[in-house]
Design an enzyme around this catalytic site. Structure first.
Site, PDB file in Angstrom:
ATOM      1  N   ASN A 174       0.828  -1.195   0.000  1.00  0.00           N
ATOM      2  CA  ASN A 174       0.000   0.000   0.000  1.00  0.00           C
ATOM      3  C   ASN A 174       0.871   1.256   0.000  1.00  0.00           C
ATOM      4  OD1 ASN A 174      -2.541  -1.117  -0.148  1.00  0.00           O
ATOM      5  ND2 ASN A 174      -2.874  -1.137   2.068  1.00  0.00           N
ATOM      6  N   GLU A 206      -9.827   2.112   1.361  1.00  0.00           N
ATOM      7  CA  GLU A 206      -8.876   1.011   1.452  1.00  0.00           C
ATOM      8  C   GLU A 206      -7.883   1.231   2.588  1.00  0.00           C
ATOM      9  OE1 GLU A 206      -7.330  -1.073  -1.903  1.00  0.00           O
ATOM     10  OE2 GLU A 206      -8.446   0.207  -3.303  1.00  0.00           O
ATOM     11  N   CYS A 252     -11.918  -0.857  -6.116  1.00  0.00           N
ATOM     12  CA  CYS A 252     -11.289  -1.874  -5.266  1.00  0.00           C
ATOM     13  C   CYS A 252     -11.885  -3.222  -5.635  1.00  0.00           C
ATOM     14  CB  CYS A 252     -11.519  -1.573  -3.783  1.00  0.00           C
ATOM     15  SG  CYS A 252     -10.861  -2.840  -2.668  1.00  0.00           S
ATOM     16  N   ASN A 304      -7.932  -5.533  -8.242  1.00  0.00           N
ATOM     17  CA  ASN A 304      -7.598  -4.712  -9.406  1.00  0.00           C
ATOM     18  C   ASN A 304      -6.133  -4.888  -9.782  1.00  0.00           C
ATOM     19  OD1 ASN A 304     -10.149  -3.515  -9.853  1.00  0.00           O
ATOM     20  ND2 ASN A 304      -9.777  -2.030  -8.241  1.00  0.00           N
TER      21      ASN A 304
END
Length: 276
Positions: free
Chosen positions: A66, A210, A219, A77
């Protein structure tokens, strides 16, 4: 060192994708945060690493970071972008792949129209497997945030998700409520938070906060989680169109113990190199 990368997106959920098969890559959390920074680096919601498989049953290993530098278990995705990337870069000519992730193996299929279908595996519904603190499995759980009670679906798609059904997705305070639920103490590993408006039994709208990234344009695992939660509550069909801010995904889930299938696009934007 000059690091080669490709910028990609799936419905606006954007990624920096790095070939760690043909170049040596070892990134620190600080480097991930810098690469993800939209003002000082390349900019992305997540950074994806394509690595050789460590399991003979898999074709590749897929690692996801992230924007805050933390490694996470799954990203739907990103999985579609992963499939397009390994084909576009000539790393494979196979149209069906098994890929290792931190959240478990997934199956990818490149369709004739260029879209990618991902077999995300069965959802994990037991609270301990999410993980989520609850005395027993349920289709809806009450949760208190700032003195107000909300009712959520909770499950794992290889990463933890909370799903709230709302009347009007445009008026829902995603930016305020999302982080509060993400960091709720009943989710020891934090949680992705989906806000679902049901338009029909085969069509929903969805916004997702997220974990570690904030609200994104799309998402994939969040779309899967929303459909599973809606079906467990008896409100959705087996095949559902999920309209996210970045575009539409098609999610199919036959039911208990079955895999969730997600179909949608993946797009390359540009390639480049950046010094580390």
């Amino acid at each position: 060192m000059n690091l080669r990368f490709t910028k990609m997106h799936g419905l606006g959920n954007d990624f920096v994708v790095i070939d760690a098969v043909n170049q040596s890559v070892a990134l620190s959390p600080d480097q991930v945060r810098w690469l993800a920074d939209r003002h000082r680096g390349i900019g992305c919601d997540q950074l994806l690493l394509v690595e050789p498989a460590s399991d003979s049953a898999a074709d590749f290993r897929y690692r996801i970071y992230n924007a805050d530098g933390g490694e996470v278990e799954q990203c739907g995705n990103g999985a579609r972008c992963f499939m397009r990337f390994v084909h576009d870069q000539g790393l494979t000519d196979r149209r069906a792949l098994t890929v290792q992730t931190l959240g478990g193996p997934i199956e990818l299929q490149l369709e004739d129209d260029g879209q990618v279908t991902v077999d995300m595996g069965p959802p994990r519904l037991e609270p301990a497997a999410i993980p989520f603190q609850a005395p027993a499995r349920a289709s809806v759980y009450p949760i208190e945030v700032d003195g107000q009670e909300y009712r959520i679906g909770a499950l794992s798609m290889g990463n933890p998700h909370a799903v709230l059904t709302v009347e009007d997705i445009e008026r829902t305070p995603v930016a305020e409520l999302g982080p509060r639920i993400e960091h709720h103490p009943r989710f020891p590993n934090r949680v992705n938070v989906g806000f679902m408006q049901i338009l029909a039994s085969n069509h929903i709208r969805l916004r997702v906060h997220e974990r570690g990234a904030g609200e994104t344009c799309a998402c994939g695992t969040g779309a899967c989680a929303a459909v599973v939660a809606g079906r467990l509550q008896g409100r959705l069909d087996e095949r559902v169109r999920v309209s996210l801010p970045g575009g539409d995904l098609v999610i199919s889930w036959p039911g208990e113990n079955a895999s969730v299938f997600m179909t949608g696009p993946a797009v390359s934007v540009f390639e480049g190199t950046i010094p580390l």
